[in-house]
Design an enzyme around this catalytic site. Sequence first.
Site, PDB file in Angstrom:
ATOM      1  N   SER A 143      56.896   5.051   5.826  1.00  0.00           N
ATOM      2  CA  SER A 143      57.934   5.104   5.198  1.00  0.00           C
ATOM      3  C   SER A 143      58.888   3.775   4.636  1.00  0.00           C
ATOM      4  O   SER A 143      58.930   3.190   5.426  1.00  0.00           O
ATOM      5  CB  SER A 143      59.150   6.264   5.402  1.00  0.00           C
ATOM      6  OG  SER A 143      59.718   6.133   4.296  1.00  0.00           O
ATOM      7  N   TYR A 157      65.564   9.530  10.726  1.00  0.00           N
ATOM      8  CA  TYR A 157      64.364   9.444  10.116  1.00  0.00           C
ATOM      9  C   TYR A 157      63.833   8.096   9.744  1.00  0.00           C
ATOM     10  O   TYR A 157      62.677   7.842  10.123  1.00  0.00           O
ATOM     11  CB  TYR A 157      64.177   9.836   8.533  1.00  0.00           C
ATOM     12  CG  TYR A 157      63.386  10.109   7.838  1.00  0.00           C
ATOM     13  CD1 TYR A 157      62.515  10.910   7.483  1.00  0.00           C
ATOM     14  CD2 TYR A 157      63.066   9.327   6.710  1.00  0.00           C
ATOM     15  CE1 TYR A 157      61.288  11.336   7.500  1.00  0.00           C
ATOM     16  CE2 TYR A 157      61.841   9.247   6.051  1.00  0.00           C
ATOM     17  CZ  TYR A 157      60.351  10.209   5.881  1.00  0.00           C
ATOM     18  OH  TYR A 157      59.468   9.951   5.722  1.00  0.00           O
TER      19      TYR A 157
END
Length: 245
Positions: A143, A157
């Site tokens: 990501s 995350y």
Amino acid sequence: MHQEQDSRKTALVFGGSRGIGAAAVQRLLADGYAVAFTYVSSPDKAQAIVNAAEQEGLQALAIQADSADPAAIRHAVTTTTERFGLLSVVVVNAGILRLGTIDTVELDVLDQMLNVNVRGVYLSIQATVPYLVDGARVITIGSNVAIRTGFAGSSVYQTTKSAVAGMVKGIALDLAPRRITVNNVQPGPIDTDMNSDHLDMLADLSPLKRVGTAQEVAGLISYLASDASRYMTGASLTIDGGGTL
């Protein structure tokens, strides 16, 4: 004992029943691969992908496997190779997102995200190594938060995706003697189920004033799976519409 890649191409996508994973499965099928993919809780979506592929005369196989479970990962690999042969492409897309500021994140949430997003990625690649042809491609889906978080509540995350970006460098060196490349794709906001409630906001944050599509990410995966990328390894490629500029 390893062998060179032959005319039969087999791909395994961990987390391939929806979103970016499903787009990757469909693109690799179109590129001529026999594709196996895992899913956890979307059997209908997984079967729909298989049915659509078979109607086109393509080979697809759906395997239920939780990437937090090492035994399930190994089962997915052996099931794939028994059906389609050795692996020429592996895409590790399985991952989860749980948001929360550091004062609210419970230990079980932290452990779950680390187990799937980091441990599961590592174990998925590790399980495939004996079944990879020499010159194979390994592709992880990270990501762009590994570069720029952008909002509070994403510390765990970001930690997991930063770990993946670092992980591919070490694994790329481990597998370089076999000419196996290992690269990481870092999408920004993509029009998937995960972001469906926030598309307008996410589009407004982008310099291009839109979110990406799963098919655009799949196009980058297709490139990394191809011979055109054979000199690239250990890299993290960001595809986010300029969101990290």
